[in-house]
Design an enzyme around this catalytic site. Structure first.
Site, PDB file in Angstrom:
ATOM      1  N   SER A 119     -26.643   8.653 -33.173  1.00  0.00           N
ATOM      2  CA  SER A 119     -26.844  10.026 -33.630  1.00  0.00           C
ATOM      3  C   SER A 119     -25.839  10.764 -33.839  1.00  0.00           C
ATOM      4  CB  SER A 119     -27.931  10.498 -32.789  1.00  0.00           C
ATOM      5  OG  SER A 119     -29.217   9.688 -32.701  1.00  0.00           O
ATOM      6  N   HIS A 140     -27.245   5.232 -39.708  1.00  0.00           N
ATOM      7  CA  HIS A 140     -28.074   6.254 -38.909  1.00  0.00           C
ATOM      8  C   HIS A 140     -29.811   6.313 -39.798  1.00  0.00           C
ATOM      9  CE1 HIS A 140     -28.845  10.546 -37.523  1.00  0.00           C
ATOM     10  NE2 HIS A 140     -29.335   9.541 -36.432  1.00  0.00           N
ATOM     11  N   GLU A 152     -28.516   7.995 -43.013  1.00  0.00           N
ATOM     12  CA  GLU A 152     -27.306   8.469 -43.201  1.00  0.00           C
ATOM     13  C   GLU A 152     -26.308   7.445 -43.128  1.00  0.00           C
ATOM     14  OE1 GLU A 152     -26.449  12.809 -41.552  1.00  0.00           O
ATOM     15  OE2 GLU A 152     -27.098  11.591 -40.092  1.00  0.00           O
ATOM     16  N   ASN A 190     -27.699  15.872 -37.188  1.00  0.00           N
ATOM     17  CA  ASN A 190     -27.996  16.499 -36.068  1.00  0.00           C
ATOM     18  C   ASN A 190     -26.971  17.487 -35.842  1.00  0.00           C
ATOM     19  OD1 ASN A 190     -30.053  14.791 -34.874  1.00  0.00           O
ATOM     20  ND2 ASN A 190     -28.812  13.021 -34.997  1.00  0.00           N
TER      21      ASN A 190
END
Ligand code: NAD
Length: 283
Positions: A119, A140, A152, A190
């Site tokens: 992450s 991701h 991602e 994130n």
């Protein structure tokens, strides 16, 4: 490069979902976990989700059976010896991940791509732990994997264009939408999401409002489908803390300091939905 056979390492909430979407797209998938119980739980979860999809007429019974035929489980990472791709989804911890990548580098064939579902951790550092840095990349997925469209794709500084292209093509093949991202702490998702969640926890910590009220404000006021504390419980509070620590250390900026209440919950083993208790109770 053709990717037909994949291993997914870590049969937790992300790994099991990733294995499911690969198998549903017709790839042969081996799901690996060092813990037999976690592996059984992961495979059982996939079966249940597919059965529910049949009940709801989203897939047919033969489609379900075909997906399950393509899926197998193992606790032995050496079974990756004939895989074209390995996607790692173990806990968010650099030491554990680099150990896994070093082993995979020895086990997998020379052409294999090694991807991490991290992450927030630097893909560049993970790549540097291997002898094939140009074939290491971030892939991701979002939670829950079978539902969320975004992947991602994170380029380490060493990632080759060929590796990137193979992973972008594969992402489209499994019916997901790729977004190319450079390797910076937290990537895009994130870096934006976690400080919001951390701030929501500070709001509770400072007694400004209850978890329910914080979530209601963000749902009804900002049109978020889920409040930030419900989402934090869903992601896993340990994962949230790891990510905040990566942002804090990676940028060296105090605005990313993890909330003490988040640390306390993780120390107590209140990890959210997966442990039965977080900001809410799931008993
Ligand atoms: P999880 O705790 O649910 O599962 C991790 C699994 O990895 C466990 O079953 C554990 O037994 C297994 N494991 C640990 N070390 C291992 C090893 N050396 N070899 C094989 N298996 C091993 O965690 P998760 O929520 O699925 O997260 C996994 C990764 O995905 C993390 O890097 C996390 O940051 C990332 N991620 C999580 C989310 C989320 O919403 N939870 C979203 C996107 C990405």
């Amino acid at each position: 490069m053709a990717i037909n056979k994949v291993m997914v390492i870590g049969a937790g909430q992300m790994g099991a979902g990733i294995a499911q979407v690969f198998a549903q797209a017709g790839l042969s998938v081996i799901l690996n976990d060092l813990d037999q119980q976690a592996l059984d739980k992961g495979i059982d979860g996939i079966k249940k989700r597919l059965e529910r999809a049949v009940e709801k007429d989203r897939i047919s019974e033969p489609e379900k059976n075909k997906t399950l035929d393509l899926l197998s489980g193992t606790t032995d990472m050496n079974d990756a010896s004939n895989c074209d791709l390995v996607v790692e989804a173990v806990v968010e911890n650099m030491d554990i991940k680099t150990k896994v990548f070093k082993s995979l580098d020895e086990i997998t064939p020379e052409h294999a791509i090694l991807a991490s579902n991290t992450s927030s951790l630097p893909i560049t550092e993970i790549a540097a732990a291997t002898d094939r840095p140009s074939q290491v990349i971030g892939m991701h997925f979002m939670n829950p994997v079978p539902v969320m469209k975004l992947v991602e794709i994170i380029r380490a500084i060493q990632t080759s264009d060929e590796t990137y292209q193979a992973i972008e093509d594969l992402t489209k093949k499994i019916n997901k939408s790729p977004v190319e991202v450079e390797d910076f702490p937290g990537f895009v998702s994130n870096r934006i999401l976690m400080p919001m969640i951390n701030e929501a926890i500070y709001t509770v910590h400072e007694g400004v409002a209850s978890p329910e009220d914080v979530d209601t404000v963000m749902k009804l006021g900002m049109n978020h489908p889920m409040g930030p504390l419900t989402l934090a419980d869903f992601i896993g509070l340990d994962t949230c803390l790891y990510i905040m620590e990566v942002l804090h250390e990676g940028f060296g900026d105090s605005k990313y300091r993890p909330c003490p209440l988040l640390r306390k919950y993780v120390k107590a083993g209140w990890l959210g939905k997966k442990s039965g208790r977080g900001f809410y109770s799931y008993e």
